[in-house]
Motif scaffolding. Sequence first.
Motif, PDB file in Angstrom:
ATOM      1  N   MET A   1      -1.414  -5.935  -8.287  1.00 53.55           N
ATOM      2  CA  MET A   1      -0.120  -5.271  -8.434  1.00 53.55           C
ATOM      3  C   MET A   1       0.056  -4.746  -9.860  1.00 53.55           C
ATOM      4  N   SER A   4      -1.706  -1.376  -9.976  1.00 58.19           N
ATOM      5  CA  SER A   4      -1.417  -0.356  -8.961  1.00 58.19           C
ATOM      6  C   SER A   4      -0.536   0.761  -9.503  1.00 58.19           C
ATOM      7  N   TYR A  16       7.390  -1.793  -9.490  1.00 59.19           N
ATOM      8  CA  TYR A  16       7.975  -3.014  -8.943  1.00 59.19           C
ATOM      9  C   TYR A  16       9.254  -2.707  -8.165  1.00 59.19           C
ATOM     10  N   PHE A  19       8.273  -1.275  -4.916  1.00 56.00           N
ATOM     11  CA  PHE A  19       7.781  -2.329  -4.026  1.00 56.00           C
ATOM     12  C   PHE A  19       8.948  -3.092  -3.406  1.00 56.00           C
ATOM     13  N   VAL A  23       9.969  -3.538   0.501  1.00 58.02           N
ATOM     14  CA  VAL A  23      10.166  -4.845   1.142  1.00 58.02           C
ATOM     15  C   VAL A  23      11.475  -4.849   1.928  1.00 58.02           C
ATOM     16  N   THR A  28       7.831  -4.681   4.090  1.00 55.47           N
ATOM     17  CA  THR A  28       6.471  -4.642   3.570  1.00 55.47           C
ATOM     18  C   THR A  28       6.095  -5.953   2.878  1.00 55.47           C
ATOM     19  N   THR A  29       4.874  -6.410   3.092  1.00 59.01           N
ATOM     20  CA  THR A  29       4.336  -7.521   2.307  1.00 59.01           C
ATOM     21  C   THR A  29       3.569  -6.936   1.128  1.00 59.01           C
ATOM     22  N   LEU A  30       3.242  -7.786   0.170  1.00 64.05           N
ATOM     23  CA  LEU A  30       2.455  -7.313  -0.975  1.00 64.05           C
ATOM     24  C   LEU A  30       1.111  -6.784  -0.493  1.00 64.05           C
ATOM     25  N   GLU A  31       0.520  -7.469   0.490  1.00 70.08           N
ATOM     26  CA  GLU A  31      -0.761  -7.026   1.036  1.00 70.08           C
ATOM     27  C   GLU A  31      -0.623  -5.637   1.671  1.00 70.08           C
ATOM     28  N   TYR A  33       1.547  -3.330   0.940  1.00 72.05           N
ATOM     29  CA  TYR A  33       1.837  -2.359  -0.119  1.00 72.05           C
ATOM     30  C   TYR A  33       0.570  -1.910  -0.837  1.00 72.05           C
ATOM     31  N   LEU A  34      -0.316  -2.868  -1.098  1.00 70.19           N
ATOM     32  CA  LEU A  34      -1.535  -2.545  -1.837  1.00 70.19           C
ATOM     33  C   LEU A  34      -2.657  -2.042  -0.942  1.00 70.19           C
ATOM     34  N   TYR A  39       2.452   2.811  -2.101  1.00 64.70           N
ATOM     35  CA  TYR A  39       3.047   3.389  -3.312  1.00 64.70           C
ATOM     36  C   TYR A  39       2.771   4.884  -3.409  1.00 64.70           C
TER      37      TYR A  39
END
Length: 203
Positions: A1, A4, A16, A19, A23, A28-31, A33-34, A39
């Motif tokens: 993150m 990114s 951030y 992100f 969410v 969205t989860t962090l996984e 998103y990446l 993004y």
Amino acid sequence: MKKSHLAAGRSRITQYLDFLYSVIVHGTTLEDYLLYELYNKSHKERKTYVTGKKLHKFFDEVNNKDKTDIFINKNKFSEHFVEYLGRETFALDLEGKNVEDAKKWLGSKDVIFAKPSTGVEGKGVTRLSVSDAEETINYCLENKLGTLEEAIVQHPDMNILYPDAINTVRLITLVENKEVKLLGASLRIGNGGHVDNAASGGI
């Protein structure tokens, strides 16, 4: 993150905030998103993705909640699906009530994988060489590792992908009108690496 925001061409703070927006609005989860590079996607594009929140909502709607515990507890899962596992397992009583049975089970094993009976993503999974059965059992009891499994010897063709861990193909299916439908698949290579979109231990 932390890196990114460079790929997105904006400041870390803006990244951030974006992100957090994803969410709240898209679940969205962090996984997500990446992995899906959300993004770099517009609001309209993000709406088309099955995010973690959407997926779990779907699971809640189609799964029988009375059966949930079978899929949370590894020992119950092993007992229920024993004919499909293709490996030996042993449910170790963490109060030490079946230690003698555990010693007998370990008698023919050189290597095992010991796991917490509940948990995900390989947390707590430990590879143990069995030189002394009693010592192995004591270690498992002290560390609350109640699921013991024999090691899997991976097929040579799968070893080409990554030889130091079991590479798995995971399928998401839906049973509708007694017909099994494939909704998606993911290949996990080595220590959790993904191919496409989305462990057992092995020698």
